[in-house]
Design an enzyme around this catalytic site. Structure first.
Site, PDB file in Angstrom:
ATOM      1  N   ASP A 358       0.600  -1.110  -0.107  1.00  0.00           N
ATOM      2  CA  ASP A 358       0.041  -0.214   0.072  1.00  0.00           C
ATOM      3  C   ASP A 358       0.914   1.251  -0.142  1.00  0.00           C
ATOM      4  O   ASP A 358       2.121   1.233   0.364  1.00  0.00           O
ATOM      5  CB  ASP A 358      -1.009  -0.085   1.338  1.00  0.00           C
ATOM      6  N   GLU A 387       1.699   0.213  -4.811  1.00  0.00           N
ATOM      7  CA  GLU A 387       0.610   1.127  -5.221  1.00  0.00           C
ATOM      8  C   GLU A 387       1.445   2.482  -5.583  1.00  0.00           C
ATOM      9  O   GLU A 387       1.905   3.287  -4.540  1.00  0.00           O
ATOM     10  CB  GLU A 387      -0.223   1.307  -4.358  1.00  0.00           C
TER      11      GLU A 387
END
Length: 645
Positions: A358, A387
């Site tokens: 993330d 990400e």
């Protein structure tokens, strides 16, 4: 004599009750006391033998443990160094694990002056397979992204846990917990496999003991514990094993940038620099006011920007992601080691097929390179996707392993997320097609692949848990949605599809609203009137889209041309776009047509592909098509052809 005999017998019984012999593979024995767990917390909870890196660092948390002297008596394991923290309630133990050490359990003894010794049993396990045998997801896979709380409720008994802060289930509340869990995913693996997916990426399943909105999983309060409202560690392991039996890899969603503000260590941080802006937080902990204390921005370009100011760099790297998520300081070497070991622990425990990291650009970028490097050193065939929410291919390319960056940075990261191409596809299909200006965006977007070291490792998607559903983005246009999905599944990329996209789930009511985007999958709860797993109650359009995607996915599953073939595309022509994937005798043809009225296209323009007079099969309709002089496109939409029978 009788008394002496009884004394000897009682001593033998006492010794047997306190000790047990572990027979090692070479015939030697290691004695370990009966398992004892006096210490409040030791992390990692266990470890494995046979790693390339022989060093392990244990975080030890216990009241006033810094006053204790630890020792280990186990052949092949030694304490190299003991580190005290700023808090007296922590120790960090550097262990060396000899390459010839054998698996087993042993005690770590913490000797205390004028107090009883504390003892904690630790286990070294055998690895189920070598690091080389952990094969990560790649361009041959199609990934199904799931928000677990909203997919299926397999065990209603774990819906509420009174020991955690958020104690209610409310399916009417878009930001409340709905009860979906690990067992719900496991129970639906047949559906996922039948659809044609070969990997699953559930959003985080670790404990989020937050007061509200704990369902999404990204505010972790324990990096080693499965959230009991999702299930148990054994159920998580079972999900992985049963998935593998069906050819489905498990990708774990991890977070190295931040934790939840209710994380167990926030009440007693081990070092003065464990989190970023720690003094500011601790000085205001009883009257925490985010607006007065934040020092953050989201200017991710500072990672690459040669002109970036120091204050902007610090605001992005050190600043908290949001008020409820403290920013971890990966420059603290103990924090860095903790996060790296945590990732490796989960890879081994769950037999993972990949990690999704993330908010990849937000942590310290040098740490992230070390983190990814440590993992890929142990697991050279593994994969990690980071990400990077950017529509600029230059920024996406920067983070991919072996990219030639001006500053010399190498991330060790195989895959990043292709928000750029996702945006190009949506804009291309939404825009007016005069002068082909719509489809040109898609064409020129793909032309940017020269920027990537390995385009096939980039992760492409129509939507995800943080953006409007693709059906919403495409204004409810089914033909455009089919064109978008077909393109994503044909490009030289690794594709990801969000749960519910196959049945036209949308957020028309409040576009972009996270709670609505993550709507319950119909049929995942007992009593649901509509069941998308069986098709009961779905509209004709929903069934058609589900069938369409299933056909494309299942063709893609066995298509070497799509997995690794050459890509050739032609500039858009009168509202059409032709893209080809070619490998040996397999040629896949993707034709996008934005014309509302029938149109005939001269196929001689595409003669270099070598399809003249060949018979191709329409992957969707199963009809044969002979590649002749022209093709009549009767309606707007997609045509998907293949030479493979």
């Amino acid at each position: 004599m009788k008394n002496i005999f009884l004394l000897i017998l009682s001593t033998m019984i006492l010794n047997l009750s306190c000790k047990k012999q572990v027979i090692l593979a070479n015939g030697e024995t290691n004695s370990v006391a009966v398992e004892t767990f006096d210490i409040e917390r030791i992390e990692p909870k266990n470890w494995w033998i046979g790693f390339k890196n022989s060093h392990l660092q244990l975080l030890v948390k216990h009241p006033n443990i810094s006053e204790a002297t630890p020792s280990i008596s186990y052949k092949g394991v030694s304490i190299e160094k003991v580190h005290k923290a700023d808090s007296p309630n922590y120790l960090f133990l550097d262990l060396n694990i000899d390459k010839n050490v054998l698996p087993g359990k042993f005690n770590i003894t913490f000797k205390q002056e004028n107090k009883n010794d504390l003892v904690h049993t630790f286990e070294l396990k055998s690895r189920e397979k070598s690091g080389e045998d952990f094969v990560g997801f790649n361009s041959s896979d199609a990934i199904y992204l799931i928000t677990p709380d909203r997919f299926a409720n397999g065990d209603t008994l774990n819906d509420i846990n009174t020991n955690l802060l958020e104690k209610t289930i409310d399916r009417e509340n878009d930001y409340g917990r709905h009860g979906g869990d690990i067992k719900g995913i496991t129970n639906r693996l047949d559906y996922i496999s039948d659809m044609g997916f070969t990997a699953i990426w559930p959003c985080p399943l670790l404990t989020n003991d937050m007061q509200e909105s704990s369902y999404h999983g990204y505010a972790m309060t324990d990096f080693y514990q499965v959230d009991p409202r999702f299930g148990t560690l054994d159920e998580y392991i079972e999900l992985s094993k049963k998935g593998q039996e069906k050819g489905i890899k498990l990708i774990m969603d991890q977070v190295a940038n931040h934790c939840g503000i209710k994380h167990w260590w926030m009440k007693d941080l081990p070092f003065k620099d464990w989190i970023n802006y720690q003094k500011n937080y601790e000085d205001n902990i009883d009257n925490w006011n985010w607006e007065k204390t934040k020092f953050s921005n989201h200017k991710r370009t500072v990672n690459q920007d040669t002109y970036a100011s120091e204050i902007d760099k610090k605001g992005m790297t050190d600043g908290w992601f949001v008020e409820s998520m403290p920013d971890l300081n990966q420059r603290n070497r103990f924090m860095a080691k903790y996060l790296i070991q945590n990732s490796i622990w989960w890879i081994e425990t769950l037999n993972l097929g990949g990690i999704r990291q993330d908010t990849y650009p937000y942590p310290d970028k040098n740490f992230m390179a070390n983190w990814a490097g440590a993992i890929m050193t142990e697991y050279p065939n593994f994969n990690i996707v980071g990400e990077e929410w950017s529509t600029n291919p230059l920024l996406i390319a920067y983070w991919q392993d072996e990219h030639k960056n001006k500053d010399g940075y190498d991330s060790n990261l195989r895959s990043t997320m292709d928000f750029a191409m996702q945006t190009n596809i949506v804009q291309a299909l939404n825009e007016d097609e005069s002068w082909d200006k719509g489809l040109v965006k898609m064409y020129e977007g793909l032309a940017n692949d020269f920027a990537y070291t390995k385009p096939e490792d980039i992760l492409i998607f129509p939507d995800n848990h943080d953006m409007s559903r693709v059906f919403t983005q495409l204004k409810g246009d089914i033909a455009n949605t089919k064109m978008a999905l077909s393109t994503i599944l044909t490009l030289p990329r690794t594709p990801q599809i969000y749960y519910g996209t196959e049945i036209l789930m949308n957020d028309f009511e409040k576009p972009g609203d996270h709670g609505l985007i993550r709507t319950d999958f119909p049929g995942g709860w007992k009593g649901d009137i509509v069941n998308a797993f069986t098709g009961d109650g779905l509209t004709g359009e929903q069934k058609d889209m589900q069938s369409f995607l299933k056909k494309v996915l299942n063709y893609r599953k066995d298509s070497k041309a799509i997995h690794e073939g050459k890509t050739i595309h032609f500039a858009p022509f009168i509202g059409t776009y032709f893209l080809f994937r070619v490998l040996d005798n397999e040629i896949v043809v993707l034709i996008l047509n934005k014309n509302e009225n029938p149109i005939t296209i001269d196929l001689k323009r595409y003669s270099e592909i070598g399809l003249d007079d060949k018979t191709l099969k329409n992957i969707i309709t199963d009809e044969d098509f002979i590649w002749g002089d022209n093709i009549e496109l009767k309606e707007k939409g997609v045509i998907f052809l293949s030479t493979k029978k």
